[in-house]
Design an enzyme around this catalytic site. Structure first.
Site, PDB file in Angstrom:
ATOM      1  N   GLY A  19      21.765 -13.549 -43.153  1.00  0.00           N
ATOM      2  CA  GLY A  19      21.935 -13.721 -44.502  1.00  0.00           C
ATOM      3  C   GLY A  19      23.402 -12.936 -44.964  1.00  0.00           C
ATOM      4  NE  ARG A  21      19.353 -17.099 -41.428  1.00  0.00           N
ATOM      5  CZ  ARG A  21      19.294 -15.875 -42.071  1.00  0.00           C
ATOM      6  NH1 ARG A  21      19.483 -14.711 -41.046  1.00  0.00           N
ATOM      7  NH2 ARG A  21      19.277 -15.723 -43.102  1.00  0.00           N
ATOM      8  CG  ASP A  55      16.215  -4.900 -37.901  1.00  0.00           C
ATOM      9  OD1 ASP A  55      16.902  -4.077 -37.747  1.00  0.00           O
ATOM     10  OD2 ASP A  55      14.890  -4.937 -38.177  1.00  0.00           O
ATOM     11  CB  THR A  57      19.914  -7.685 -44.836  1.00  0.00           C
ATOM     12  OG1 THR A  57      18.438  -8.293 -45.535  1.00  0.00           O
ATOM     13  CG2 THR A  57      19.283  -6.405 -44.500  1.00  0.00           C
ATOM     14  CG  ASP A 111      15.536  -9.116 -46.680  1.00  0.00           C
ATOM     15  OD1 ASP A 111      15.558  -9.798 -47.925  1.00  0.00           O
ATOM     16  OD2 ASP A 111      15.685  -9.852 -45.678  1.00  0.00           O
ATOM     17  CG  ASP A 163      14.461  -6.184 -43.404  1.00  0.00           C
ATOM     18  OD1 ASP A 163      15.716  -6.192 -43.496  1.00  0.00           O
ATOM     19  OD2 ASP A 163      14.190  -7.482 -43.050  1.00  0.00           O
ATOM     20  NE  ARG A 201      14.799 -11.971 -42.443  1.00  0.00           N
ATOM     21  CZ  ARG A 201      15.671 -12.378 -41.579  1.00  0.00           C
ATOM     22  NH1 ARG A 201      15.182 -12.710 -40.258  1.00  0.00           N
ATOM     23  NH2 ARG A 201      17.032 -12.419 -41.916  1.00  0.00           N
TER      24      ARG A 201
HETATM   25  P1  ADP Z   1      19.883 -10.669 -39.701  1.00  0.00           P
HETATM   26  O1  ADP Z   1      20.770 -10.132 -38.704  1.00  0.00           O
HETATM   27  O2  ADP Z   1      19.906 -10.640 -40.884  1.00  0.00           O
HETATM   28  O3  ADP Z   1      18.626 -10.100 -39.305  1.00  0.00           O
HETATM   29  P2  ADP Z   1      19.097 -13.214 -37.994  1.00  0.00           P
HETATM   30  O4  ADP Z   1      18.027 -12.480 -37.481  1.00  0.00           O
HETATM   31  O5  ADP Z   1      19.305 -14.558 -38.264  1.00  0.00           O
HETATM   32  O6  ADP Z   1      19.863 -12.224 -39.152  1.00  0.00           O
HETATM   33  O7  ADP Z   1      20.428 -12.615 -36.699  1.00  0.00           O
HETATM   34  C1  ADP Z   1      21.687 -13.219 -36.976  1.00  0.00           C
HETATM   35  C2  ADP Z   1      22.198 -13.350 -35.666  1.00  0.00           C
HETATM   36  O8  ADP Z   1      22.135 -12.590 -34.820  1.00  0.00           O
HETATM   37  C3  ADP Z   1      21.393 -14.559 -34.946  1.00  0.00           C
HETATM   38  O9  ADP Z   1      21.977 -16.027 -35.484  1.00  0.00           O
HETATM   39  C4  ADP Z   1      21.811 -14.394 -33.491  1.00  0.00           C
HETATM   40  O10 ADP Z   1      23.062 -14.968 -33.161  1.00  0.00           O
HETATM   41  C5  ADP Z   1      22.051 -12.988 -33.247  1.00  0.00           C
HETATM   42  N1  ADP Z   1      20.831 -12.556 -32.674  1.00  0.00           N
HETATM   43  C6  ADP Z   1      19.521 -12.525 -33.341  1.00  0.00           C
HETATM   44  N2  ADP Z   1      18.443 -11.898 -32.390  1.00  0.00           N
HETATM   45  C7  ADP Z   1      19.065 -11.696 -31.420  1.00  0.00           C
HETATM   46  C8  ADP Z   1      18.787 -11.171 -29.931  1.00  0.00           C
HETATM   47  N3  ADP Z   1      17.440 -10.976 -29.816  1.00  0.00           N
HETATM   48  N4  ADP Z   1      19.647 -11.084 -29.074  1.00  0.00           N
HETATM   49  C9  ADP Z   1      20.910 -11.556 -29.539  1.00  0.00           C
HETATM   50  N5  ADP Z   1      21.290 -11.950 -30.646  1.00  0.00           N
HETATM   51  C10 ADP Z   1      20.539 -11.975 -31.533  1.00  0.00           C
HETATM   52  O1  F6P Z   2      17.442 -11.838 -45.158  1.00  0.00           O
HETATM   53  C1  F6P Z   2      17.916 -12.297 -46.426  1.00  0.00           C
HETATM   54  C2  F6P Z   2      16.917 -13.444 -46.711  1.00  0.00           C
HETATM   55  O2  F6P Z   2      17.496 -13.864 -47.915  1.00  0.00           O
HETATM   56  C3  F6P Z   2      15.634 -13.182 -46.750  1.00  0.00           C
HETATM   57  O3  F6P Z   2      15.265 -12.617 -47.933  1.00  0.00           O
HETATM   58  C4  F6P Z   2      15.113 -14.538 -46.637  1.00  0.00           C
HETATM   59  O4  F6P Z   2      13.728 -14.536 -45.948  1.00  0.00           O
HETATM   60  C5  F6P Z   2      16.011 -15.363 -45.589  1.00  0.00           C
HETATM   61  O5  F6P Z   2      17.113 -14.597 -45.748  1.00  0.00           O
HETATM   62  C6  F6P Z   2      16.303 -16.776 -46.136  1.00  0.00           C
HETATM   63  O6  F6P Z   2      17.327 -17.451 -45.009  1.00  0.00           O
HETATM   64  P1  F6P Z   2      18.184 -18.525 -45.353  1.00  0.00           P
HETATM   65  O7  F6P Z   2      19.265 -18.305 -45.974  1.00  0.00           O
HETATM   66  O8  F6P Z   2      18.295 -19.011 -43.925  1.00  0.00           O
HETATM   67  O9  F6P Z   2      17.163 -19.443 -45.974  1.00  0.00           O
END
Ligand code: ADP
Ligand code: F6P
Length: 320
Positions: free
Chosen positions: A11, A72, A103, A125, A127, A129, A171
């Site tokens: 995000g 993502r 994360d 982020t 959040d 978090d 989230r």
């Molecule tokens: P954020 O970084 O905000 O937590 P996401 O959880 O959507 O957002 O993760 C962003 C991107 O990081 C994912 O679309 C993916 O490409 C990569 N990613 C997420 N989890 C993993 C994982 N367990 N191993 C490798 N890459 C990951």
């Molecule tokens: O991690 C940021 C965030 O805006 C969260 O607060 C929310 O749960 C999520 O991303 C929404 O994701 P998307 O933009 O994929 O709808």
């Protein structure tokens, strides 16, 4: 000349541009060739990147979103996707990548580091978090946006003697809800970290304050709890106060970053380049009690963060 890359993933968050700017400027000034990778790990897998210079990041410090775009990328999580990214990094002779995200993005950065591409994570982020860091880029701007929006809801709720039940992002975490809830004077704040009893914590609290003359109400609900439409109906039925539900949604992710997010983005981006310059990878930059520190990514991903329960108690005691 050594090459490093920078990407934003997951995000988007206000202040990511300040971090990109700091990486590019510090990188160029330290003799790196800096590649801007578009759309997170997608750009890394498909070589969608361009060389940036000092002027590529002019006039972006004040802008929300991310000039590198974000995504993502489920494909990157697969073995084939990861291999594509490694091949591109080898082709480009990439000596390091700064990954600005949450994360999930750090898990990807850890996997790349383990396969020989040193990465440094920067917490971005709304959040807040990320366990290893007290602060994440975008959090302050998002809370200020929530405050501004709920102040507007308060105007109309007050005019109509209504109850506004507002869902805010976060989230699975309640940081945005707790702090913006205090700033908005919410009667009740519901967050995933604290168990609640709807009758006691929402309905009875409203009835009690009604007896003292209160006629309009703000209830802030973290998205990890959700169900604001249902809550608004129940509140109306049980208290007789006309109620409306609002899901603030993605407005919380946009807008010009606050001072705090511009400064946090600048400091963290700069620190990430310092680490890569010293040949250190597989790290996450973090803020601990206002000091900038860094952790091993694996260690960072295994850390736990707790919400300030005293603050939660305070919020409820003073909002009656
Ligand atoms: P954020 O970084 O905000 O937590 P996401 O959880 O959507 O957002 O993760 C962003 C991107 O990081 C994912 O679309 C993916 O490409 C990569 N990613 C997420 N989890 C993993 C994982 N367990 N191993 C490798 N890459 C990951
Ligand atoms: O991690 C940021 C965030 O805006 C969260 O607060 C929310 O749960 C999520 O991303 C929404 O994701 P998307 O933009 O994929 O709808």
């Amino acid at each position: 000349m050594k090459t490093i890359g920078v990407l934003t993933s997951g995000g988007d968050a206000p202040g990511m541009n300040a971090a990109i700017r700091a990486v590019v400027r510090a990188g160029c000034e330290n003799g790196f060739r800096v590649m801007g990778i578009r759309r997170g790990y997608n750009g890394l897998m498909y070589g969608d990147m361009y060389e940036m210079n000092l002027r590529s990041v002019s006039n972006i410090i004040n802008r929300g979103g991310t000039i590198l775009y974000s995504a993502r990328s489920p494909e990157f999580k697969t073995e084939e996707g990861m291999q594509k990214a490694i091949d591109v990094c080898k082709e480009m002779d990439m000596q390091g990548v700064v990954v600005i995200g949450g994360d999930g993005s750090f898990r990807g950065a850890r996997d790349l580091s383990l396969r020989g591409v040193p990465c440094v994570g920067v917490p971005g982020t709304i959040d807040n978090d990320i366990a290893c860091s007290d602060y994440t880029i975008g959090y302050d701007t998002a809370m200020n946006t929530v405050m501004e929006m709920v102040d507007r809801l308060r105007d109309t709720s007050e005019s109509h003697d209504r109850c506004s039940v507002v869902e805010v992002m976060g989230r699975r975490a309640g940081y945005i809800a707790l702090n913006s809830g205090i700033a908005c004077g919410a009667t009740t704040i519901l967050i995933p970290e604290v168990e609640f009893d709807f009758e006691k914590d929402v309905v009875e609290r409203m009835r009690r304050t009604q007896k003292t003359g209160k006629r309009h109400f703000i209830i802030i609900v973290a998205e990890g709890i959700g169900g604001v439409d249902e809550m608004a109906k129940r509140i109306q039925e049980e208290t007789g106060v006309e109620s409306r539900a609002t899901v603030l949604g993605h407005v919380q992710r946009g807008g010009s970053p606050t001072v705090r997010d511009r400064v946090a983005g600048s400091k963290m981006g700069y620190k990430a380049v310092e680490l890569l310059k010293a040949g250190i990878g597989n790290r996450v930059v973090a803020m601990q009690k206002d000091a900038l520190v860094d952790y091993d990514i694996f260690e960072a991903l295994n850390m736990k963060k707790s919400i300030d329960l005293d603050l939660y108690k305070l919020a409820h005691e003073i909002s009656i």
